[in-house]
Design a protein around this motif. Structure first.
Motif, PDB file in Angstrom:
ATOM      1  N   VAL A 382       0.749  -1.050   0.062  1.00 32.80           N
ATOM      2  CA  VAL A 382       0.176  -0.173  -0.054  1.00 32.80           C
ATOM      3  C   VAL A 382       0.743   1.105  -0.019  1.00 32.80           C
ATOM      4  O   VAL A 382       0.615   2.118  -0.745  1.00 32.80           O
ATOM      5  CB  VAL A 382      -0.978  -0.009   1.167  1.00 32.80           C
ATOM      6  N   TRP A 383       1.835   1.261   0.882  1.00 32.41           N
ATOM      7  CA  TRP A 383       2.889   2.550   0.894  1.00 32.41           C
ATOM      8  C   TRP A 383       3.448   2.733  -0.234  1.00 32.41           C
ATOM      9  O   TRP A 383       3.715   3.890  -0.836  1.00 32.41           O
ATOM     10  CB  TRP A 383       3.770   2.247   2.279  1.00 32.41           C
ATOM     11  N   THR A 384       3.941   1.589  -1.081  1.00 28.19           N
ATOM     12  CA  THR A 384       4.962   1.771  -2.197  1.00 28.19           C
ATOM     13  C   THR A 384       4.171   2.189  -3.360  1.00 28.19           C
ATOM     14  O   THR A 384       4.302   2.970  -4.264  1.00 28.19           O
ATOM     15  CB  THR A 384       5.654   0.260  -2.530  1.00 28.19           C
ATOM     16  N   THR A 385       2.822   1.697  -3.312  1.00 27.81           N
ATOM     17  CA  THR A 385       1.491   2.249  -4.161  1.00 27.81           C
ATOM     18  C   THR A 385       1.609   3.782  -4.190  1.00 27.81           C
ATOM     19  O   THR A 385       1.435   4.580  -5.204  1.00 27.81           O
ATOM     20  CB  THR A 385       0.251   1.512  -4.362  1.00 27.81           C
ATOM     21  N   LEU A 386       1.280   4.350  -3.045  1.00 29.08           N
ATOM     22  CA  LEU A 386       1.238   5.456  -2.743  1.00 29.08           C
ATOM     23  C   LEU A 386       2.443   6.435  -2.875  1.00 29.08           C
ATOM     24  O   LEU A 386       2.382   7.616  -3.209  1.00 29.08           O
ATOM     25  CB  LEU A 386       0.829   5.753  -1.154  1.00 29.08           C
ATOM     26  N   ALA A 387       3.856   5.833  -3.097  1.00 27.02           N
ATOM     27  CA  ALA A 387       4.752   6.640  -3.344  1.00 27.02           C
ATOM     28  C   ALA A 387       4.851   6.746  -5.008  1.00 27.02           C
ATOM     29  O   ALA A 387       5.481   7.871  -5.307  1.00 27.02           O
ATOM     30  CB  ALA A 387       5.979   5.774  -2.923  1.00 27.02           C
ATOM     31  N   PHE A 388       4.177   5.609  -5.586  1.00 24.56           N
ATOM     32  CA  PHE A 388       4.205   5.874  -7.128  1.00 24.56           C
ATOM     33  C   PHE A 388       3.119   6.815  -7.712  1.00 24.56           C
ATOM     34  O   PHE A 388       3.635   7.499  -8.904  1.00 24.56           O
ATOM     35  CB  PHE A 388       4.049   4.410  -7.442  1.00 24.56           C
ATOM     36  N   LEU A 389       1.980   6.951  -7.200  1.00 19.41           N
ATOM     37  CA  LEU A 389       0.940   7.522  -7.530  1.00 19.41           C
ATOM     38  C   LEU A 389       1.242   8.892  -7.995  1.00 19.41           C
ATOM     39  O   LEU A 389       1.004   9.633  -9.003  1.00 19.41           O
ATOM     40  CB  LEU A 389      -0.314   7.266  -6.815  1.00 19.41           C
ATOM     41  N   PRO A 390       1.770   9.623  -7.147  1.00 15.29           N
ATOM     42  CA  PRO A 390       2.285  11.139  -7.352  1.00 15.29           C
ATOM     43  C   PRO A 390       2.999  11.219  -8.272  1.00 15.29           C
ATOM     44  O   PRO A 390       3.143  12.345  -8.910  1.00 15.29           O
ATOM     45  CB  PRO A 390       2.483  11.623  -5.722  1.00 15.29           C
ATOM     46  N   ALA A 391       4.236  10.435  -8.488  1.00 15.64           N
ATOM     47  CA  ALA A 391       5.021  10.432  -9.265  1.00 15.64           C
ATOM     48  C   ALA A 391       4.336  10.271 -10.764  1.00 15.64           C
ATOM     49  O   ALA A 391       4.724  11.070 -11.819  1.00 15.64           O
ATOM     50  CB  ALA A 391       6.094   9.344  -9.162  1.00 15.64           C
ATOM     51  N   ALA A 392       3.630   9.450 -10.993  1.00 18.33           N
ATOM     52  CA  ALA A 392       2.764   9.103 -12.117  1.00 18.33           C
ATOM     53  C   ALA A 392       1.950  10.271 -12.438  1.00 18.33           C
ATOM     54  O   ALA A 392       1.930  10.675 -13.757  1.00 18.33           O
ATOM     55  CB  ALA A 392       2.104   7.735 -12.058  1.00 18.33           C
ATOM     56  N   ALA A 393       1.270  10.823 -11.533  1.00 17.06           N
ATOM     57  CA  ALA A 393       0.517  11.870 -11.940  1.00 17.06           C
ATOM     58  C   ALA A 393       1.378  13.120 -12.435  1.00 17.06           C
ATOM     59  O   ALA A 393       0.798  14.061 -13.280  1.00 17.06           O
ATOM     60  CB  ALA A 393      -0.066  12.670 -10.505  1.00 17.06           C
TER      61      ALA A 393
END
Length: 434
Positions: A382-393
């Motif tokens: 969950v935490w690593t996905t939350l790290a990815f999503l802002p970068a992708a945005a």
């Protein structure tokens, strides 16, 4: 580095697992090579449908990983009959899940493809491929569960033999259906369905033979099936988070255009092939860790983990160098046009550079799965996905292109290394006993 007893045990399990694991992405890569002859639209359609299909299967990866860890732990504790029964419950659960997924997803195929924002021509072919391939979902899940049973028994050779046979059949059928009979993208889907079904039949036969040897019942046990599903929930969360990352990447690439999703799809399949190759050591980690903790050998687990991390790093270096060497040749393998080739060549640098990091991440993931540390894996995902999503945005908002999108994936991998490395350094996951 000198070869130790742990190295020999790792290699005994990892080498056959390597062959079996790379067969799965080779199924899709073979499809890409053959379907690439049909044009960029067909290649992009396979990319969209392939991601949707592998999402359904990957969400059920706990059928393999959870079963491997549970069976290996019982084997280490000397409870072989219970180990077989747990594996049989996993096979029944796989069958039920496969039927449910097929029944639910088939009428939703159009909506699933539309979610990716594909062009009308691409969407039509993607729906065709997806609907046919869904008939192979039960067989694919049975293969996962059967593989988990055999790995738990420290047998990685049988999955290798089945994988080689399935891959050869898949390649032959796809070439015949697509190029010989001119069935188009539908031929590719039917070839894969038939190959997976035959592979599933072989796994069922092998597990039945093991059950008879151990005098374990083949009848479904509703309580056992329920326990298998409950135990796999945390791994389901882990896998779902990983699929969110890959789905967001595919959606972003699809909306960039047909050429971009085609390049992204090919790069992703190459990444998957390398990931499964590196995962061979992780599979050894699952089996070794589960068996050793079942027997109470904490020191052996720590020692084997260190060796497997070293194997992961050096394997990643070798695979990265291989991609750099083959990089100029790969676009031609998929009959890519000039735009697709240019995008793909840029992405392959990142794919190559990520391999040593990926080698460590996959090993630690496998060790913690083997230890039954699923709850931590779920939360860390969950935490690593939350790290990815802002970068992708940021990439989407700034039109960062495919290279920017893959840099966001680098952020995700770095976050996985941090969370898994921190956990593996401690001792909370080293729980012993059956």
């Amino acid at each position: 580095m000198p070869v130790t007893r742990d190295d020999r045990e790792i290699l005994r399990l990892a080498v056959p697992a390597f062959g079996a694991l790379v067969a799965e992405p080779l199924f899709l890569l073979t499809d890409y090579v053959i379907v690439g002859r049909l044009g960029t639209t067909a290649l992009g359609a396979l990319g969209v449908a392939g991601v949707a299909l592998t999402t359904f299967v990957s969400l059920c990866i706990f059928l393999a990983y959870g079963t491997t860890a549970a069976v290996a732990r019982k084997i280490g504790a000397g409870h072989s009959r219970d180990a077989v029964k747990q594996g049989i419950d996993g096979l029944w659960l796989a069958t039920l899940l496969g039927i449910v997924i097929t029944a639910v997803a088939w009428p939703l195929a159009h909506s699933i493809v539309e979610f990716f924002g594909a062009s009308p021509a691409l969407a039509e072919q993607a729906v065709t491929y997806l609907r046919i391939s869904l008939f192979g979902i039960p067989a694919m899940l049975i293969v996962l569960a059967g593989t988990g049973v055999l790995r738990g028994f420290q047998d990685t050779l049988t999955p290798l033999y089945v994988a080689i046979g399935s891959f050869a059949l898949n390649a032959a059928l796809n070439a015949w259906f697509v190029l010989g009979l001119s069935w188009g993208i539908a031929g590719s889907a039917w070839g894969t369905v038939l190959a997976q079904t035959l592979g599933a039949a072989v796994y069922v036969a092998v597990v039945v033979r093991v059950a008879r040897r151990e005098r374990a019942s083949l009848m479904p046990d509703l309580e056992g099936i329920r326990r298998a599903g409950t135990a796999g929930f945390a791994l389901l969360v882990r896998t779902a988070c990983m699929r969110v990352v890959l789905l967001v990447g595919t959606v972003a690439a699809t909306r960039m255009g047909d050429a971009h999703i085609a390049a992204h799809a090919v790069a992703t399949q190459i990444w998957n092939l390398l990931a499964f190759a590196l995962d061979a050591i992780a599979i050894a980690g699952q089996a070794i860790t589960g068996r050793a903790l079942g027997a109470g050998d904490v020191a052996g687990v720590r020692r084997a983990t260190k060796r497997m991390v070293l194997w992961g790093i050096w394997s990643g270096v070798v695979l990265g160098a291989l991609i750099i060497a083959l990089r100029p040749l790969l676009p031609g393998l998929f009959n890519a046009d000039a735009i697709v080739s240019g995008e793909l060549l840029a992405l392959l640098w990142l794919v190559a550079l990520l391999q040593p990091l990926a080698g460590v991440v996959f090993v630690l993931d496998g060790v913690l799965i083997g230890a039954g540390d699923q709850r931590y894996l779920a939360w860390s995902s969950v935490w690593t996905t939350l790290a990815f999503l802002p970068a992708a945005a940021v990439v989407v908002l700034t039109d960062g292109g495919l290279v920017g999108l893959w840099l966001a994936l680098c952020v995700w991998m770095a976050a996985r290394l941090a969370t898994l490395g921190t956990r593996a350094y401690g001792t909370a996951w080293m729980v012993t006993g059956a």
